[in-house]
Design a protein around this motif. Sequence first.
Motif, PDB file in Angstrom:
ATOM      1  N   GLY A  60       0.777  -1.224   0.000  1.00  0.00           N
ATOM      2  CA  GLY A  60       0.000   0.000   0.000  1.00  0.00           C
ATOM      3  C   GLY A  60       0.808   1.274   0.000  1.00  0.00           C
ATOM      4  N   LYS A  61       2.125   1.174  -0.126  1.00  0.00           N
ATOM      5  CA  LYS A  61       3.003   2.334  -0.136  1.00  0.00           C
ATOM      6  C   LYS A  61       3.583   2.549  -1.537  1.00  0.00           C
ATOM      7  N   ASN A  62       3.824   3.822  -1.865  1.00  0.00           N
ATOM      8  CA  ASN A  62       4.416   4.194  -3.147  1.00  0.00           C
ATOM      9  C   ASN A  62       5.796   4.807  -2.922  1.00  0.00           C
ATOM     10  N   PHE A  63       6.809   4.188  -3.523  1.00  0.00           N
ATOM     11  CA  PHE A  63       8.189   4.637  -3.407  1.00  0.00           C
ATOM     12  C   PHE A  63       8.653   5.104  -4.782  1.00  0.00           C
ATOM     13  N   LEU A  64       9.250   6.274  -4.849  1.00  0.00           N
ATOM     14  CA  LEU A  64       9.865   6.753  -6.085  1.00  0.00           C
ATOM     15  C   LEU A  64      11.379   6.670  -5.932  1.00  0.00           C
ATOM     16  N   VAL A  65      12.032   6.016  -6.889  1.00  0.00           N
ATOM     17  CA  VAL A  65      13.489   5.878  -6.861  1.00  0.00           C
ATOM     18  C   VAL A  65      14.084   6.840  -7.882  1.00  0.00           C
ATOM     19  N   GLU A  66      14.824   7.852  -7.397  1.00  0.00           N
ATOM     20  CA  GLU A  66      15.369   8.945  -8.195  1.00  0.00           C
ATOM     21  C   GLU A  66      14.220   9.832  -8.695  1.00  0.00           C
ATOM     22  N   THR A  67      14.554  11.003  -9.279  1.00  0.00           N
ATOM     23  CA  THR A  67      13.486  11.924  -9.673  1.00  0.00           C
ATOM     24  C   THR A  67      13.677  12.562 -11.042  1.00  0.00           C
ATOM     25  N   GLY A  68      14.662  12.142 -11.812  1.00  0.00           N
ATOM     26  CA  GLY A  68      14.843  12.702 -13.144  1.00  0.00           C
ATOM     27  C   GLY A  68      15.472  14.084 -13.140  1.00  0.00           C
ATOM     28  N   LEU A  69      15.491  14.696 -14.328  1.00  0.00           N
ATOM     29  CA  LEU A  69      16.129  15.998 -14.536  1.00  0.00           C
ATOM     30  C   LEU A  69      15.327  17.161 -13.976  1.00  0.00           C
ATOM     31  N   GLY A  70      14.034  16.968 -13.838  1.00  0.00           N
ATOM     32  CA  GLY A  70      13.157  18.095 -13.557  1.00  0.00           C
ATOM     33  C   GLY A  70      12.664  18.712 -14.853  1.00  0.00           C
ATOM     34  N   THR A 110      19.585   7.627  -4.447  1.00  0.00           N
ATOM     35  CA  THR A 110      20.894   6.987  -4.339  1.00  0.00           C
ATOM     36  C   THR A 110      21.989   8.020  -4.150  1.00  0.00           C
ATOM     37  N   HIS A 111      21.799   9.191  -4.750  1.00  0.00           N
ATOM     38  CA  HIS A 111      22.668  10.337  -4.530  1.00  0.00           C
ATOM     39  C   HIS A 111      21.938  11.558  -5.061  1.00  0.00           C
ATOM     40  N   LEU A 112      22.538  12.727  -4.939  1.00  0.00           N
ATOM     41  CA  LEU A 112      21.787  13.954  -5.171  1.00  0.00           C
ATOM     42  C   LEU A 112      22.375  14.838  -6.267  1.00  0.00           C
ATOM     43  N   HIS A 113      23.085  14.234  -7.214  1.00  0.00           N
ATOM     44  CA  HIS A 113      23.537  14.984  -8.375  1.00  0.00           C
ATOM     45  C   HIS A 113      22.325  15.521  -9.144  1.00  0.00           C
ATOM     46  N   PHE A 114      22.518  16.610  -9.884  1.00  0.00           N
ATOM     47  CA  PHE A 114      21.379  17.311 -10.481  1.00  0.00           C
ATOM     48  C   PHE A 114      20.534  16.433 -11.390  1.00  0.00           C
ATOM     49  N   ASP A 115      21.158  15.459 -12.071  1.00  0.00           N
ATOM     50  CA  ASP A 115      20.403  14.641 -13.010  1.00  0.00           C
ATOM     51  C   ASP A 115      19.568  13.575 -12.310  1.00  0.00           C
ATOM     52  N   HIS A 116      19.780  13.407 -11.017  1.00  0.00           N
ATOM     53  CA  HIS A 116      18.950  12.519 -10.206  1.00  0.00           C
ATOM     54  C   HIS A 116      17.983  13.309  -9.329  1.00  0.00           C
ATOM     55  N   ALA A 117      18.421  14.490  -8.881  1.00  0.00           N
ATOM     56  CA  ALA A 117      17.660  15.259  -7.890  1.00  0.00           C
ATOM     57  C   ALA A 117      16.872  16.420  -8.482  1.00  0.00           C
ATOM     58  N   GLY A 118      16.997  16.654  -9.790  1.00  0.00           N
ATOM     59  CA  GLY A 118      16.313  17.796 -10.389  1.00  0.00           C
ATOM     60  C   GLY A 118      14.809  17.770 -10.210  1.00  0.00           C
ATOM     61  N   GLY A 119      14.244  16.566 -10.143  1.00  0.00           N
ATOM     62  CA  GLY A 119      12.802  16.431 -10.004  1.00  0.00           C
ATOM     63  C   GLY A 119      12.291  16.518  -8.576  1.00  0.00           C
ATOM     64  N   LEU A 120      13.187  16.725  -7.605  1.00  0.00           N
ATOM     65  CA  LEU A 120      12.737  16.861  -6.215  1.00  0.00           C
ATOM     66  C   LEU A 120      11.938  18.140  -5.999  1.00  0.00           C
ATOM     67  N   THR A 121      12.235  19.170  -6.799  1.00  0.00           N
ATOM     68  CA  THR A 121      11.534  20.435  -6.663  1.00  0.00           C
ATOM     69  C   THR A 121      10.952  20.853  -8.008  1.00  0.00           C
ATOM     70  N   LYS A 122      10.020  21.779  -7.942  1.00  0.00           N
ATOM     71  CA  LYS A 122       9.410  22.328  -9.154  1.00  0.00           C
ATOM     72  C   LYS A 122       9.402  23.848  -9.035  1.00  0.00           C
TER      73      LYS A 122
END
Length: 280
Positions: A60-70, A110-122
């Motif tokens: 019943g839980k939703n996990f997102l792995v990485e977030t894309g470029l944004g 997994t880490h927070l480089h821009f190409d993984h973490a760009g989608g954390l914010t809008k």
Amino acid sequence: METLKIGGVSITWLSGGVTNLDGGAMFGVVPRGLWSKKYPHNERNQIELPTDPFVLQMDGKNFLVETGLGKGKLTEKQLRNYGVTRESELDESLERLGLKAEEIDYVLMTHLHFDHAGGLTKLEKGQYLSAFPNAQIITSQVEWDEMQSPNIRSKNTYWKENWEAIESQVVPFEEKWSFGAITMVHTGGHSDGHSILIIEDAGEILIHMADLMPTHAHQPVLWVMAYDDYPMTSIAAKEKWLPYGLAKNAWFSFYHDAFYRAVKWDKEGKQIVESIKRER
């Protein structure tokens, strides 16, 4: 959208953007005559590198792995320098899965480089907001510390616009974090705080090596990126986790592979014996 089941865990790959980067940088000291046999390049020596997250659904839980470029956050210069041919389509991908961003319970980084973490914010009306406002964001303590205080090298990839709006949601861990069938393990290597993800349930296993093995062509232990901050640590982690996965007949998944979402190799790691191909 490609899918996979690992025991009771459902995996669905999303569309997080596409970059095209220098093949030499992506394969480090490996000669082009070798890596180009496994991964094609264009006339500018660039290789296609998606930045595609995936969703895990379990209990019943939703996990997102990485977030894309944004989306809508990169300047024209950045789009050009990173060879971006498509920005993130994360909201659209989630909608196809019947989910909204507000329904993501955990974001596993997994880490927070821009190409993984760009989608954390809008970016909305000139302000950066959390893209997943109800989620806990999980990453290693080492990675989170460097994200906030990057060094002279890492400041080019750890950007405040990707973390300031989500600071209150971050739950850092030391060496390991687990939730049911899901485990994150701090490895270092590509970045000091880099982690891998292991999903193991009902006798099945998937290992997401993240940027220790960004594509299927990076499977040889010594084939590590020039982008790695600590290449010998990357090699040591691959020496540990590749044999571990091969012995367990594991799926290995990829964030940057233009051709495969996940593969299984034979026990010697010589041949791909099963695969999930990426729609192109």
